[in-house]
Enzyme design. Structure first.
Site, PDB file in Angstrom:
ATOM      1  N   TYR A   1      -2.636  -0.307   9.860  1.00  0.00           N
ATOM      2  CA  TYR A   1      -2.801  -0.865   8.518  1.00  0.00           C
ATOM      3  C   TYR A   1      -1.488  -0.759   7.736  1.00  0.00           C
ATOM      4  O   TYR A   1      -1.012  -1.735   7.147  1.00  0.00           O
ATOM      5  CB  TYR A   1      -3.920  -0.134   7.779  1.00  0.00           C
ATOM      6  CG  TYR A   1      -3.992  -0.451   6.307  1.00  0.00           C
ATOM      7  CD1 TYR A   1      -4.364  -1.713   5.862  1.00  0.00           C
ATOM      8  CD2 TYR A   1      -3.675   0.520   5.349  1.00  0.00           C
ATOM      9  CE1 TYR A   1      -4.414  -2.012   4.500  1.00  0.00           C
ATOM     10  CE2 TYR A   1      -3.730   0.230   3.994  1.00  0.00           C
ATOM     11  CZ  TYR A   1      -4.096  -1.032   3.576  1.00  0.00           C
ATOM     12  OH  TYR A   1      -4.146  -1.325   2.248  1.00  0.00           O
TER      13      TYR A   1
ATOM     14  N   SER B   1       0.829  -1.202   0.000  1.00  0.00           N
ATOM     15  CA  SER B   1       0.000   0.000   0.000  1.00  0.00           C
ATOM     16  C   SER B   1       0.864   1.253   0.000  1.00  0.00           C
ATOM     17  O   SER B   1       1.969   1.262   0.555  1.00  0.00           O
ATOM     18  CB  SER B   1      -0.902   0.009   1.233  1.00  0.00           C
ATOM     19  OG  SER B   1      -1.548   1.261   1.388  1.00  0.00           O
TER      20      SER B   1
END
Length: 348
Positions: free
Chosen positions: A166, A141
């Site tokens: 995350y 990501s």
């Protein structure tokens, strides 16, 4: 090529599986179909892939209408099920897109991120190791860049200061992958996605949130008073990049130096790529495109920046461009119009 695609009830996984099947690959899809967002959308995606909801059973591999497609509802954190799937199916390649997504939700339910993104990824790596799978691509990501303010984000930048759990789990995936590339000669390629949008997108992301609010005459939330930009990337361009990587497993970098190590490659068959549009768009410009496609102006609530968010993302995609001639080609107006058209049709 026989490919395991995890997360096929999800946004990117669905589109990837569809494209692989269209070109004749054999696909086994896996998803736990959790309720992080509307499961009806997830089942609708699976239906498009020939998987009927009434046929789905926990931890049972089922056949699709397409003879080249199978699906299993399973959790990657379930080690026994994952190991059995690998042993039975004997994959040529794996694309791991299943993950607990969302920066903001990681502040509320951190344990879900460890189970899905760390334990689940560990099970993928071990299953690749013990079943001779030498080609693994996986979702990282843009969030891994964290406090880094140097833009565009480059894969040669260090990513040691994440600002959400995350992001930390995605960074851990990259480090775990390198270990398995080094120890077991597994080709691993991590793809740092930059704000993917398009038809069948996620309800928790800005395009869907804005469109839903505008059509239902609710104000939209505009964080950081609109002073944000994102490297919005259309889903077809993302899938094109993923397939290029799957078709070309990572190789050792013969010029890699342990005295001056670059983070994005290694003496092992390991690579990290940014996959984005290489052209950030201001949030207010993106909202204007949605308003234009809808023919309706949004009422806007301007708000402060949320915890865990970053002000701007901008991908340096020179790695994919140089290695695979990757070049996103979907203009923002066309991409937004395509998304809005799908939204109107799907939600009537």
């Amino acid at each position: 090529m026989k490919v395991l695609v995890t997360g096929t009830a999800g946004f990117i996984g669905f589109h990837l599986a569809k494209k692989l099947l269209e070109r004749g690959d054999e696909v086994v899809g896996l998803d736990n179909i959790n309720d992080y967002y509307d499961v009806n959308l997830k089942y609708a995606r699976l239906k498009e892939l020939g998987i009927q909801q009434e046929n789905i059973q926990e931890n049972q591999l089922i056949e699709s209408i397409d003879s080249k497609h199978k699906f299993i509802k399973a959790d990657l954190a379930n080690r026994e099920t994952v190991e059995k799937l690998f042993e039975t199916e004997q994959f040529d390649a794996v694309c791991n897109l299943a993950a607990q997504a969302g920066v903001r939700y990681s502040l509320e339910n951190p344990h879900a991120y460890i189970n899905s993104n760390v334990v689940g990824f560990m099970n993928i790596l071990e299953s690749c190791r013990h079943n001779g799978v030498k080609n693994l691509a996986y979702a990282s990501s843009s969030s891994v860049y964290g406090l880094n303010k140097s833009q565009p984000f480059k894969t040669t930048d260090h990513t040691d200061h994440p600002v959400s759990l995350y992001a930390a789990t995605k960074k851990s995936n990259e480090m775990m992958a390198h270990t398995y590339s080094h120890l077991y000669n597994i080709s691993t390629t991590g793809l740092r996605f930059f704000t993917v949008y398009g038809p069948w997108g996620r309800p928790d992301m800005a395009p869907m949130l804005f469109t839903d609010a505008i059509l239902n005459n609710r104000p939209i939330k505009v964080f950081n008073h609109g002073n944000m930009s994102r490297d919005f990337t259309y889903i077809d361009d993302i899938v094109d990049g993923i397939i290029k990587v799957l078709d070309n497993p990572a190789k050792p970098n013969e010029n890699w130096s342990p005295e001056n190590p670059t983070p994005s490659s290694s003496s092992a068959p390991y690579r990290i790529y940014n996959i984005g549009n290489n052209a950030p768009v201001n949030l207010m410009e993106f909202i204007t495109e949605i308003e234009t496609s809808l023919g309706q102006v949004a009422e806007k609530n301007f708000m402060e920046m949320q915890a865990g968010d970053v002000e701007s993302t901008y991908a340096d995609t020179s790695g994919l461009m140089n290695d695979f001639n990757y070049s996103p080609s979907t203009p923002l107006d066309e991409g937004v119009a395509s998304f809005v058209k799908w939204y109107r049709e799907f939600y009537s």
